[in-house]
Scaffold this active site. Sequence first.
Site, PDB file in Angstrom:
ATOM      1  N   ALA B  11       3.618 -12.720  12.385  1.00 40.40           N
ATOM      2  CA  ALA B  11       3.663 -11.922  13.618  1.00 40.40           C
ATOM      3  C   ALA B  11       3.666 -10.415  13.366  1.00 40.40           C
ATOM      4  O   ALA B  11       2.784  -9.686  13.855  1.00 40.40           O
ATOM      5  CB  ALA B  11       4.889 -12.328  14.442  1.00 40.40           C
ATOM      6  N   ARG B  22      -7.457  -1.105  15.453  1.00 40.75           N
ATOM      7  CA  ARG B  22      -7.864  -0.628  16.785  1.00 40.75           C
ATOM      8  C   ARG B  22      -7.614   0.867  16.903  1.00 40.75           C
ATOM      9  O   ARG B  22      -8.445   1.615  17.415  1.00 40.75           O
ATOM     10  CB  ARG B  22      -7.095  -1.360  17.901  1.00 40.75           C
ATOM     11  N   CYS B  43       7.661 -20.547  16.605  1.00 45.75           N
ATOM     12  CA  CYS B  43       8.557 -21.067  17.641  1.00 45.75           C
ATOM     13  C   CYS B  43       7.992 -22.313  18.303  1.00 45.75           C
ATOM     14  O   CYS B  43       8.726 -23.062  18.953  1.00 45.75           O
ATOM     15  CB  CYS B  43       8.803 -20.009  18.710  1.00 45.75           C
ATOM     16  N   ASP B 282      11.086 -10.408  10.765  1.00 44.74           N
ATOM     17  CA  ASP B 282      12.345 -11.083  10.449  1.00 44.74           C
ATOM     18  C   ASP B 282      13.046 -10.532   9.214  1.00 44.74           C
ATOM     19  O   ASP B 282      14.210 -10.832   8.982  1.00 44.74           O
ATOM     20  CB  ASP B 282      12.105 -12.586  10.243  1.00 44.74           C
ATOM     21  N   TRP B 433      22.891 -14.919  46.812  1.00 46.03           N
ATOM     22  CA  TRP B 433      23.390 -14.085  45.718  1.00 46.03           C
ATOM     23  C   TRP B 433      22.936 -14.756  44.433  1.00 46.03           C
ATOM     24  O   TRP B 433      23.419 -15.840  44.093  1.00 46.03           O
ATOM     25  CB  TRP B 433      24.915 -13.999  45.732  1.00 46.03           C
TER      26      TRP B 433
END
Lengths: 447, 447
Positions: B11, B22, B43, B282, B433
Site C-alpha cells: 500500500a 503522476r 485486509c 506499517d 438522537w
Amino acid sequence: MKKFVIIGADAAGMSAASRAKRNAPGLEVTVLEKTTDVSYSACGMPYNIAEPGRDIDDLVVRQAAVFREKQGIDLLTGRLVERIDPQGKCVRGTAPDGREFEFPYDSLLIATGARAVKPALPGFNLPGVMVLKSLADGRLIKQFLRSNPVRKVVIAGMGYIALEMAETFRSLGIEVDLVKPRPRLLPWMEETLSGVVRKTLEQHGVGLYPGTEIDGIERAGGRLRVTCPDIALDCDMVLVAIGIKPESELAAACGLSLSVDDSIAVDLRLKTSDPSVYAAGDCADAYHVVTGEKTWIPLALRANRAGWAVADNVCGRDIELPGVAGTAVFRTFDLEVARTGLTADEAAAAGFDPAQVVIESRSRAHAHPGSSPIWVYMVGDRKTGLLLGAQMVGSEGAAHRINAPAVALHSRMTVSEYSQTDLSYAPPFGPTWDPTLTAANQLLKLM
Amino acid sequence: MKKFVIIGADAAGMSAASRAKRNAPGLEVTVLEKTTDVSYSACGMPYNIAEPGRDIDDLVVRQAAVFREKQGIDLLTGRLVERIDPQGKCVRGTAPDGREFEFPYDSLLIATGARAVKPALPGFNLPGVMVLKSLADGRLIKQFLRSNPVRKVVIAGMGYIALEMAETFRSLGIEVDLVKPRPRLLPWMEETLSGVVRKTLEQHGVGLYPGTEIDGIERAGGRLRVTCPDIALDCDMVLVAIGIKPESELAAACGLSLSVDDSIAVDLRLKTSDPSVYAAGDCADAYHVVTGEKTWIPLALRANRAGWAVADNVCGRDIELPGVAGTAVFRTFDLEVARTGLTADEAAAAGFDPAQVVIESRSRAHAHPGSSPIWVYMVGDRKTGLLLGAQMVGSEGAAHRINAPAVALHSRMTVSEYSQTDLSYAPPFGPTWDPTLTAANQLLKLM
C-alpha cells in the site's frame, strides 16, 4: 411558583416540558395541545402506514398519562390557543367544551410546528385527497386505505415525504405516479445523484411527471382524476406532499418577528423578539453553521434539541445552540439519500466561491462480495478552502457516512483538513479511502 | 535524472510510486519488493479465504504489469534489500539469481510493512501452524484448507484478525477455539462492549480460552495439539494471530531512529532521522491527533495516505500529515466493532482526566422494524471538556457511525460541541438522537 407555558405537545414542546421538570421540579409546566395527540414520531409514519396490521399509535413515544402522572406536567389536550398577550403575559383560547381559557406565564414556548401546504386549486378538498404531517393525517390515510380499494395513488410533490410514501404505497401493491410543476426531482440535489434516485423510482414502477402543473382534481367514475394541461391521471387517492409551512400565525398576530419562510425568528437562546417568549421546533428558524445566516430547516433532531435548550434557558442555565448544518437523510426503496450543508448554488448565493465534484465509489472494498455503487457530491470554497457541503446516494452506507462531513461543517474544517481525517476501514464497510475522502481528494484538485 | 527508490511494493510503497510518477513523470522511480506480490488488499484476506472457489490473487488491486508498462515504474520483485547506506545514498541486496544489486537514490522510502509475530515456543514451526499477514500467508492458508481435512482450528490471539478469521472458519464449517494468555478479549475495549462481542462469539460456537498460556504445539495422531497448563486442544491447523511488529531492522541497522514498538520514527513530512530517507506504512510511526504524541497504529488508510504524502514531499510539495485518530473497524459474525481515539486508560496515561460513559441505544427509530441494540462508549476530558475517544458495537450502524466522532477528534471538539452537531436522522437508520449524541449527552453530565 414560576409558570412555564408551552403551546404544542410534540417533539419540541414535550422535550422542553420534560426537561424543565427535571431541571426544576418546582416549576409549574403547562402544555396546551390543540389535538389529542402528543409526543409521536412523525417521521415514522411512512413505515407504519406500510404495515396495515400495525396501529398508528405505536408511533407515540410517551403516553400523555406518563407526562401527567409520572412527570407532573399539566398536559392539556384539545386546547387551541387563539391569542398570545405578550404584555399581559398570558395565552387565551377555547376548550373543547366551548369555554374560554386563559393561562398566565412567566415564560412561554411556542412549539406549534408546521403544517402541510395544500394548493388553492379546485378539488383539493375532495375526500381521498390527503396530506401527511400530523398523526391525525397518518390515521386518516390508514383508515382510507383500510376502507377503500386503493389501486393507485397520485402523489403531488417529489420531496422526502413524497419519495418515502412512494416506497410505502408500492410495498402495499399500489400503483404510484409522482407529479410536480417544477422540472427537477429533488431540486436541491446534484443531478447525477438525483438521476440515480430517478432510476430507482422508475425501476420500482413509479410514474414520474416532473414539470407538470396540476390544474385540479375532480371526481371521475367513483375515482379521482388529477387533471394537468396535457394529461389526466386517474387514481383512488391523492397525497399532497408539496411542502410544509411554519405555524407562525399566532406568533405573528402578537407582533413577534418572523424570519425565513415566515418561521418565527429566534436567537441562539431560542428567544423570540419578546424576551419572555421562546420558539422551537418546526415553527422556528435557526442559524446555519456554514453561512452564519438564518435558515428554516424543520427537522426532528433540532426540534428535540431546541426543546431542551429552551427548558435550560427557562431554568436559568443560559444555553446557546450553535445552529444547524441541514443534515438530512431518507430512504426510498433500496436507496439511502443523504445531505449536509450547502449545494454549490446555495454556496454561491451565500457569497462563497464554490467548487464542486461528483465521484462514484463503492460501498465495500475492492473484491468484497455485495459491493454496490455510492455517489458523493462535495462542495468547497475556493477562497477559504472550507468544506461547504456534501450529498450521497447509494444502496448502503450513505445514511451514517454523511455525519462525518456534517461534523466537519460544525468545526469549520477545510476540504484539505477533511481529506486527512482518519476514517474507519474494513472490507465489508467500504474502500480503504472512504468515498467522502475520495470526493475531498478530487475536490482539492479543483480548488 | 533524480532517483526515487522505494523498498516494499504494498500500500504505502505503490501509492508513493504511482503518485510520484503522476507528480513528476521525469522522476526515476524504482520499487524493490522482496516477494513476488505487489499492491494487494491484505485486509480482504479473511473474506477471500471464506470463499474457497475464489483465487487469492483477486485481492491484487493493480497488476505489476500496469505499474511497469502504463505508469513507467521500475518495479522489481524478488529483490531483498539487505543494507541501506545513508552516506553513500544507495541500497544493496541480493537478486533471485544470487547476484548482488545496488541502487543509488536521491530520495528513499522504506515501506517494508510489518510481520506477524510467532512466539519462540516449541512447535510453532510445525506444518499447519500459520500466520496471516502477507498475501503469501493467505495463499498458504487457502492451500492448506484445500489439501487437508480441517475440522478444527485453534487461533492463538483475540484481536481483529483472530476475530475476523473466527468468522471465516466458522463459515466454512470449521470448529474454532480462541486461546490467549491475557485475560481480556480485545483489551482496549470497554468491558460492556467486549462482553457483547464475547456473547456473539459464544453464540456462533467459538470456544474461548482467555487467560490461557500456550506451552507449545505438538503433533498428536496426525493432528496438532496445542498444549496449555490445564488443557490440550487438538486441531488440524493453528492460526497465530497474537500481533504484528514493524519491519524496521533495515532502518535500525543503518542508524535511523526508532520509535513506539520499534516502528521507524518519522516527522510530519514522513522523514526519518535521515533527511533523504522517508518511511511510511506499517513500519512507520505517526502522531496521535488526540495526545499529540507518537503512536504506532498500522492501518491501511494511513499507509496509502502516507505513501502519497511521501511522493508529494519527494516532488517538492512540502506536505504535512496531521496524524491518526486510531479509527478502526472490523466485523465478526453479525457484529460491527468500531473505535476511534483513546480509552479512559489511555487517556489517563496521556495526562488527561477522563470521564467515561457506556450507553445502549438502538440502530433504528422507536417502533421501526428490524431495530437492534447498539452500544456506545465515549470518553471525555474533565479538565478541557475535549472529546477523547469513542467505541461502538452493534449488528448495524457502528462501522460508519464511528467516523463522526473521529472527525470531531481531528478538530479538537469538546464533548459539548459534539453533542450539538446536526447528525442525520430517519427511522430506518437510527433514533432521532444518534447514539453517539446520546452518549455525548450522558457523558456531559459526568464532566
